[in-house]
Write an enzyme that holds these catalytic residues in place. Structure first.
Site, short mmCIF file in Angstrom:
data_model
loop_
_atom_site.label_atom_id
_atom_site.label_comp_id
_atom_site.label_asym_id
_atom_site.label_seq_id
_atom_site.Cartn_x
_atom_site.Cartn_y
_atom_site.Cartn_z
NE ARG A 33 -9.93 14.40 -0.19
CZ ARG A 33 -8.90 14.27 0.65
NH1 ARG A 33 -8.74 13.17 1.35
NH2 ARG A 33 -8.03 15.24 0.79
CG ASP A 67 -1.87 1.13 1.29
OD1 ASP A 67 -1.68 2.10 0.54
OD2 ASP A 67 -2.81 1.07 2.11
CE LYS A 115 -3.47 9.43 2.14
NZ LYS A 115 -3.45 8.17 2.92
CB THR A 141 -4.37 7.90 -1.93
OG1 THR A 141 -3.06 8.34 -1.61
CG2 THR A 141 -4.95 7.14 -0.75
C1 PLP Z 1 -4.46 7.41 3.31
C2 PLP Z 1 -4.28 5.96 3.29
C3 PLP Z 1 -5.28 5.09 2.82
C4 PLP Z 1 -6.72 5.49 2.62
O1 PLP Z 1 -7.05 6.48 1.83
P1 PLP Z 1 -8.51 7.11 1.88
O2 PLP Z 1 -8.55 7.81 0.56
O3 PLP Z 1 -8.54 8.03 3.05
O4 PLP Z 1 -9.52 6.02 1.96
C5 PLP Z 1 -4.99 3.74 2.70
N1 PLP Z 1 -3.80 3.26 3.05
C6 PLP Z 1 -2.83 4.05 3.54
C7 PLP Z 1 -1.53 3.44 3.91
C8 PLP Z 1 -3.03 5.42 3.69
O5 PLP Z 1 -2.08 6.18 4.20
#
Ligand code: PLP
Length: 428
Positions: free
Chosen positions: A242, A207, A236, A233
């Protein structure tokens, strides 16, 4: 406001039909402009992405995938989605991509649907050591449906404890191992997780929600060659809308696509997918690489100057865009420090640190990140000033008025969305 009528609603802008929301959006833009944004998971996306997000592609239903839809009239949105798929595959060197996930959490749930049965075992990084709620929190669907075993970081250096990962993998024989998290400041070594996954016959998911932008720019090892699945995502470090996306090996393509639709979601958000395509295009560019190099340099400078100012940093620094301050040697809890920094217009989030003894609503740490301030133009010298503000704000008898002025000066030096005339890029 002119008298209400359908004709007005069909032609008027937001400030005319809903002045309440227009005013709140205006205030939110001013809040973003006037604060030093250090939340590691946030960024300021491109005006071009905002424009795609605000487009009429939101109107289109397109359940299914390009060329295989359950609705007519998809010929244009098929091209939009295919462009997003092709671009993200090229960006990360992936065999297959799914760009329909509405958010990051959805990407992980879709992977579970693709490869697990309820009751199967997942081995993932504990939330308390920097994992993510979608990796097995008890009240999340992942924790309700699957048997979660957690690994952590070691007590002495706060880095992933690979001896523990291997021992737990041998003991519990997980069907899926997950690497990556939300508050781990160091390189995620997918190659080492692969060796362990192979030893126990597990699938591997990385992830990269946080560090995908660094991967795109070649500043963090690419997990794609080592993993069955990679999730992310787009909002970020990648600086896009988003949302989320999934990359996988060709053998898992059909299962992943079915996991998202019809497994988890209905119709895709085509306006967001258009914005993702734009995000992927910009992320492949030279200016984006330069931006990410600055993100890294700024995170290093912030860590070094906070250390020099007497604060403890988990692992002593960072390999990425984020760092975690350990407040245990100070008078501050994470919650109180977050509130204090808010008073001087610096936005951060409290965060549990490894082996934290305070509850998650209080914590003993802060998580800081450089992506957002770097997007508005902060360089290393500005980060030195940010560190100075933080250290002074957490000192005894802090002059909050003076510190607010210093934050305001930094924000004034680097205007955010300078071309905007209102709360969005194309308001007249
Ligand atoms: C931010 C994040 C997510 C989830 O993202 P959302 O868009 O808020 O659902 C999943 N995994 C990790 C490691 C994250 O940092």
């Amino acid at each position: 406001m002119a008298s209400e009528s359908l004709d007005l609603y069909r032609s008027a802008g937001l400030s005319e039909v809903d002045p309440d929301i227009a005013a709140l959006l205006g205030r939110e833009l001013e809040r973003q402009r006037g604060t030093v944004e250090l939340i590691a998971s946030e960024n300021f996306t491109w005006p071009g992405v905002l424009e795609a997000l605000g487009s009429m592609a939101t109107n289109k239903y397109a359940e299914g995938y390009p060329g295989k839809r359950y609705y007519g009239g998809c010929e244009v949105v098929d091209e939009i989605e295919q462009l997003a798929i092709d671009r993200v595959k090229a960006l990360f060197g992936a065999e297959h991509a799914n760009v329909q996930a509405h958010a990051g959490a959805m990407t992980n749930t879709a992977v579970y649907l693709a490869c697990l049965e309820p009751g199967d075992t997942i081995l993932s990084l504990s939330l308390a050591h920097g994992g993510h709620l979608s990796h097995g929190l008890k009240v999340n669907i992942s924790g309700k449906l699957f048997n979660i075993v957690s690994y952590g970081v070691s007590r002495d250096d706060h880095r992933i404890d690979f001896d523990q990962v291997r021992a737990l993998a041998l003991e519990h024989k997980p069907k899926l191992i997950i690497c990556g998290g939300s508050a781990y400041p160091r390189i995620v070594e997918a190659d080492r997780f692969r060796e362990i996954a192979d030893e126990v016959g597990a699938l591997l998911l990385c992830d990269m929600a946080h560090f995908a932008g660094l991967v795109a720019a070649g500043l963090h090892p690419n997990p794609v060659p080592y993993c069955d699945f990679v999730t992310s995502t787009t909002h970020k470090t990648l600086a896009g809308p988003r949302a989320g996306f999934i990359l996988c090996k060709a053998e898992h393509a059909q299962a992943v696509d079915r996991g998202i639709f019809p497994g988890l979601q209905g119709g895709p958000l085509l306006h967001t997918i258009a914005a993702k395509a734009t995000c992927f295009k910009l992320a492949a560019s030279q200016p984006f690489k330069a931006y990410q190099r600055q993100v890294r340099a700024n995170a290093d400078r912030l860590a070094a100057d906070l250390l020099a100012g007497g604060l403890d940093i988990i692992t002593g620094g960072t390999d990425t865009h984020l760092l975690c301050v350990d407040l245990r040697s100070t008078e501050w809890t994470g919650k109180d420090a977050e509130d204090r920094l808010h008073e001087v217009q610096v936005t951060v989030n409290k965060n549990a640190i490894p082996f934290d003894e305070r509850p998650p609503t209080v914590t003993s740490g802060l998580r800081l990140g450089s992506p957002a301030v770097t997007m508005r133009g902060f360089d290393q010298e500005d980060m030195a000033e940010v560190a100075g503000i933080i250290v002074a704000a957490l000192a005894e008898n802090a002059d909050l008025e003076a510190l607010r002025a210093r934050s305001a000066a930094l924000c004034a030096k680097h205007p955010l969305y300078p071309g905007f005339r209102g709360y969005c890029s194309y308001e007249q």
